[in-house]
Write a protein that holds these residues in place. Structure first.
Motif, PDB file in Angstrom:
ATOM      1  N   GLU A 200      64.823  15.517 -72.197  1.00  0.00           N
ATOM      2  CA  GLU A 200      63.663  16.385 -71.992  1.00  0.00           C
ATOM      3  C   GLU A 200      62.542  15.718 -71.200  1.00  0.00           C
ATOM      4  OE1 GLU A 200      60.612  19.051 -71.982  1.00  0.00           O
ATOM      5  OE2 GLU A 200      62.697  19.485 -72.498  1.00  0.00           O
ATOM      6  N   TRP A 201      62.071  14.584 -71.676  1.00  0.00           N
ATOM      7  CA  TRP A 201      60.899  13.967 -71.043  1.00  0.00           C
ATOM      8  C   TRP A 201      61.184  13.597 -69.587  1.00  0.00           C
ATOM      9  CZ3 TRP A 201      59.878   9.280 -68.728  1.00  0.00           C
ATOM     10  CH2 TRP A 201      58.531   8.993 -68.499  1.00  0.00           C
ATOM     11  N   GLY A 202      62.313  12.947 -69.334  1.00  0.00           N
ATOM     12  CA  GLY A 202      62.635  12.551 -67.975  1.00  0.00           C
ATOM     13  C   GLY A 202      62.752  13.737 -67.039  1.00  0.00           C
ATOM     14  N   GLY A 203      63.333  14.828 -67.538  1.00  0.00           N
ATOM     15  CA  GLY A 203      63.454  16.022 -66.720  1.00  0.00           C
ATOM     16  C   GLY A 203      62.114  16.669 -66.433  1.00  0.00           C
ATOM     17  N   ALA A 204      61.243  16.708 -67.440  1.00  0.00           N
ATOM     18  CA  ALA A 204      59.922  17.310 -67.258  1.00  0.00           C
ATOM     19  C   ALA A 204      59.106  16.522 -66.236  1.00  0.00           C
ATOM     20  CB  ALA A 204      59.191  17.369 -68.597  1.00  0.00           C
ATOM     21  N   ILE A 205      59.142  15.199 -66.346  1.00  0.00           N
ATOM     22  CA  ILE A 205      58.434  14.361 -65.382  1.00  0.00           C
ATOM     23  C   ILE A 205      59.006  14.564 -63.985  1.00  0.00           C
ATOM     24  CG2 ILE A 205      58.215  11.963 -64.610  1.00  0.00           C
ATOM     25  CD1 ILE A 205      56.146  12.602 -66.650  1.00  0.00           C
ATOM     26  N   THR A 206      60.323  14.578 -63.885  1.00  0.00           N
ATOM     27  CA  THR A 206      60.979  14.702 -62.584  1.00  0.00           C
ATOM     28  C   THR A 206      60.629  16.011 -61.897  1.00  0.00           C
ATOM     29  OG1 THR A 206      62.831  13.286 -63.256  1.00  0.00           O
ATOM     30  CG2 THR A 206      63.208  14.780 -61.406  1.00  0.00           C
ATOM     31  N   ILE A 207      60.722  17.118 -62.614  1.00  0.00           N
ATOM     32  CA  ILE A 207      60.488  18.414 -61.979  1.00  0.00           C
ATOM     33  C   ILE A 207      59.015  18.592 -61.628  1.00  0.00           C
ATOM     34  CG2 ILE A 207      60.031  19.867 -64.023  1.00  0.00           C
ATOM     35  CD1 ILE A 207      62.038  21.901 -62.737  1.00  0.00           C
ATOM     36  N   ALA A 208      58.112  18.030 -62.444  1.00  0.00           N
ATOM     37  CA  ALA A 208      56.685  18.129 -62.129  1.00  0.00           C
ATOM     38  C   ALA A 208      56.344  17.321 -60.885  1.00  0.00           C
ATOM     39  CB  ALA A 208      55.850  17.646 -63.315  1.00  0.00           C
ATOM     40  N   ILE A 209      56.862  16.116 -60.798  1.00  0.00           N
ATOM     41  CA  ILE A 209      56.569  15.249 -59.652  1.00  0.00           C
ATOM     42  C   ILE A 209      57.210  15.791 -58.378  1.00  0.00           C
ATOM     43  CG2 ILE A 209      57.228  13.010 -58.662  1.00  0.00           C
ATOM     44  CD1 ILE A 209      56.425  11.703 -61.245  1.00  0.00           C
ATOM     45  N   GLU A 210      58.402  16.347 -58.484  1.00  0.00           N
ATOM     46  CA  GLU A 210      59.086  16.833 -57.287  1.00  0.00           C
ATOM     47  C   GLU A 210      58.497  18.138 -56.764  1.00  0.00           C
ATOM     48  OE1 GLU A 210      63.425  14.667 -57.852  1.00  0.00           O
ATOM     49  OE2 GLU A 210      63.257  16.820 -58.242  1.00  0.00           O
ATOM     50  N   HIS A 211      57.640  18.780 -57.530  1.00  0.00           N
ATOM     51  CA  HIS A 211      56.909  19.950 -57.053  1.00  0.00           C
ATOM     52  C   HIS A 211      55.503  19.596 -56.567  1.00  0.00           C
ATOM     53  CE1 HIS A 211      59.918  22.579 -59.107  1.00  0.00           C
ATOM     54  NE2 HIS A 211      59.520  23.463 -58.230  1.00  0.00           N
ATOM     55  N   ALA A 212      55.081  18.346 -56.754  1.00  0.00           N
ATOM     56  CA  ALA A 212      53.691  17.975 -56.502  1.00  0.00           C
ATOM     57  C   ALA A 212      53.505  17.337 -55.131  1.00  0.00           C
ATOM     58  CB  ALA A 212      53.219  16.998 -57.583  1.00  0.00           C
ATOM     59  N   PRO A 213      52.311  17.490 -54.526  1.00  0.00           N
ATOM     60  CA  PRO A 213      51.987  16.749 -53.299  1.00  0.00           C
ATOM     61  C   PRO A 213      52.049  15.252 -53.563  1.00  0.00           C
ATOM     62  CG  PRO A 213      50.389  18.501 -53.707  1.00  0.00           C
ATOM     63  CD  PRO A 213      51.221  18.396 -54.937  1.00  0.00           C
ATOM     64  N   GLU A 214      52.512  14.496 -52.590  1.00  0.00           N
ATOM     65  CA  GLU A 214      52.773  13.074 -52.808  1.00  0.00           C
ATOM     66  C   GLU A 214      51.558  12.321 -53.317  1.00  0.00           C
ATOM     67  OE1 GLU A 214      54.077   9.096 -50.265  1.00  0.00           O
ATOM     68  OE2 GLU A 214      54.396  11.090 -49.421  1.00  0.00           O
ATOM     69  N   ARG A 215      50.398  12.554 -52.739  1.00  0.00           N
ATOM     70  CA  ARG A 215      49.219  11.777 -53.105  1.00  0.00           C
ATOM     71  C   ARG A 215      48.594  12.211 -54.429  1.00  0.00           C
ATOM     72  NH1 ARG A 215      45.883  10.670 -47.453  1.00  0.00           N
ATOM     73  NH2 ARG A 215      47.593   9.614 -46.360  1.00  0.00           N
ATOM     74  N   GLN A 216      49.100  13.295 -55.003  1.00  0.00           N
ATOM     75  CA  GLN A 216      48.555  13.775 -56.271  1.00  0.00           C
ATOM     76  C   GLN A 216      49.599  13.748 -57.389  1.00  0.00           C
ATOM     77  OE1 GLN A 216      47.016  17.664 -55.320  1.00  0.00           O
ATOM     78  NE2 GLN A 216      45.160  16.840 -54.398  1.00  0.00           N
TER      79      GLN A 216
END
Length: 447
Positions: free
Chosen positions: A143-159
């Motif tokens: 769960e945690w790794g997936g949540a972090i991954t999907i949030a970061i992969e949808h986010a602008p790089e600098r944010q």
């Protein structure tokens, strides 16, 4: 150490607007909050309930040790869950893996609420409790790794750090809700609390699961994973590719994540157990201390995420580790006064210092692994640290006999964790810098 693995700009952060990034991060946060609510709830019950109701054939000290060992069993299952859901997430998508994990942990937690105790079904009670804890651990492993991954992969790089921090808020919110739930039922008379009151927080997992599923069903698949599909660039067995291509990075990830997980449980599960049994402090007062700490942790997480965007998650990890290590003995001196106000201050400060590292763990770990192995790498790195951490309350409790209940052996355990995480932060930041230089020199490298 594995060679740096540069990624394309699209792998590091797609071009999305702030509204979409916030929406995805919020959906990831909701699921993670439920996950940690379920998981932390077990920790509270292990320290306050399970030792008496599920291990009644043992003396009080042995019963507590057995309950904490059951608590640790969930951590042992987490790397297995990371392998299973990492495979799903890196092969078939982040979204289906996250839907499966949230259903599993919600159902396992709710079923604990209807589990008969030792007096009702004998030895089957602690066995079933351990099985449900294993299921929790498997789900948390993905769960945690997936949540972090999907949030970061949808986010602008600098944010990316700020959106990863939003997911990390799931931890204090889960703590806050689980602690509040236990604080509410602890006001019941002892007989009613033991008979049915303690079950209510676990049963609440069912309606919370329904809310989380409704929100998470609206989350789109990661654009980075969709790009991997188009490029047909997915590992057949992500875990094997991870060990072969990024084994050194995995070790760095484990070290960097250790304080955020292990330190947290030292300042919550261990302190609740130590203060209520050894120092004989009212258990309600100790639980209330974790409530106060969780509120301050939310704000610390947001601040640390923003600061990390300027100074880097590796440096923030080092800062959190060093400050926690320096403060360890003074904090436990406060706890040893057995004064509720002092315990509250110590737990709050300790959690906030640990959070300086924990808030940026997701960002640092995601930066260590290429997109095709990211779900597996982040999940396995974090949960291997979790496996080691899950038994720390048990180890610290066992070490209390060294000096007739004195806390200093447990403090040394915490300082050791800080040292390992500081080294992980230094190594992680160096890897990030090397990858950035490599990506600038080879911008067309595959994800």
């Amino acid at each position: 150490m594995s060679q740096p693995q540069p990624t394309t700009p699209s792998a590091r952060g797609p071009n999305v607007n702030a509204t979409d990034a916030k929406r995805i991060a919020f959906a990831a946060f909701v699921g993670t909050a439920l996950e940690w609510y379920d998981y932390f709830l077990f920790g509270m019950a292990a320290a306050l309930v399970f030792n008496r109701l599920f291990f009644t054939d043992l003396d009080p000290s042995a019963g507590l040790m057995a309950a904490l060992a059951t608590f640790g069993v969930g951590f042992a299952a987490r790397p297995i869950g990371a392998l299973i859901f990492g495979y799903i997430g890196d092969r078939y998508g982040r979204r289906p893996a996250l839907l499966a994990t949230i259903v599993m942990i919600g159902c396992a937690t709710g079923l604990i609420g209807v589990l008969p105790d030792y007096l009702a079904i004998g030895i089957a009670a602690p066995i079933l409790l351990a099985v449900l804890r294993l299921l929790q651990g498997l789900a948390v492993g993905g769960e945690w790794g997936g949540a972090i991954t999907i949030a970061i992969e949808h986010a602008p790089e600098r944010q990316r750090a700020r959106y990863a921090a939003l997911v990390q808020i799931g931890s204090p919110v889960g703590t806050l809700i689980s602690s509040a739930a236990f604080a509410a039922v602890l006001v019941l008379p002892a007989a009613e609390f033991d008979a049915w009151g303690w079950r209510l927080p676990f049963l609440a997992a069912f309606p919370l699961l329904g809310i989380a599923l409704y929100i998470r069903f609206k989350v789109e698949e990661s654009p980075v994973f969709q790009e991997l599909l188009e490029m047909e660039d997915r590992a057949k067995v992500p875990a094997l590719a991870l060990f072969r291509e990024a084994g050194g990075r995995l070790l760095v990830a484990v070290a960097a994540a250790l304080l955020g997980v292990g330190g947290f449980y030292m300042m919550t599960t261990f302190v609740v157990s130590y203060a209520s049994t050894v120092l004989e402090v009212d258990r309600q007062a100790v639980v209330n201390a974790t409530l106060v700490a969780a509120v301050f942790q939310i704000f610390t997480t947001l601040i640390a995420g923003r600061v990390a965007e300027r100074f880097g998650p590796g440096r923030m990890t080092v800062i959190g580790a060093v400050t926690t290590g320096v403060a360890a003995f003074p904090l436990f001196r406060l706890i040893d006064t057995a004064e509720p106000w002092a315990i509250t201050i110590a737990v709050t400060i300790g959690i906030c210092l640990i959070t300086l590292a924990y808030a940026v763990t997701g960002t640092l770990l995601a930066d260590l692994f290429p997109a095709r192995l990211r779900y597996s790498g982040v999940s396995l790195g974090y949960n291997l640290a979790g496996t080691l951490s899950g038994f720390l309350p048990l180890i610290a409790t066992a070490l209390l006999v060294v000096d007739d209940g004195a806390s200093w052996p447990a403090v040394l355990v915490l300082i050791g964790i800080c040292a390992i995480t500081a080294l992980g932060g230094v190594a992680g930041e160096r890897i990030r810098a090397a990858d950035t230089r490599a990506a600038e020199n080879a911008p067309t490298t595959k994800v």
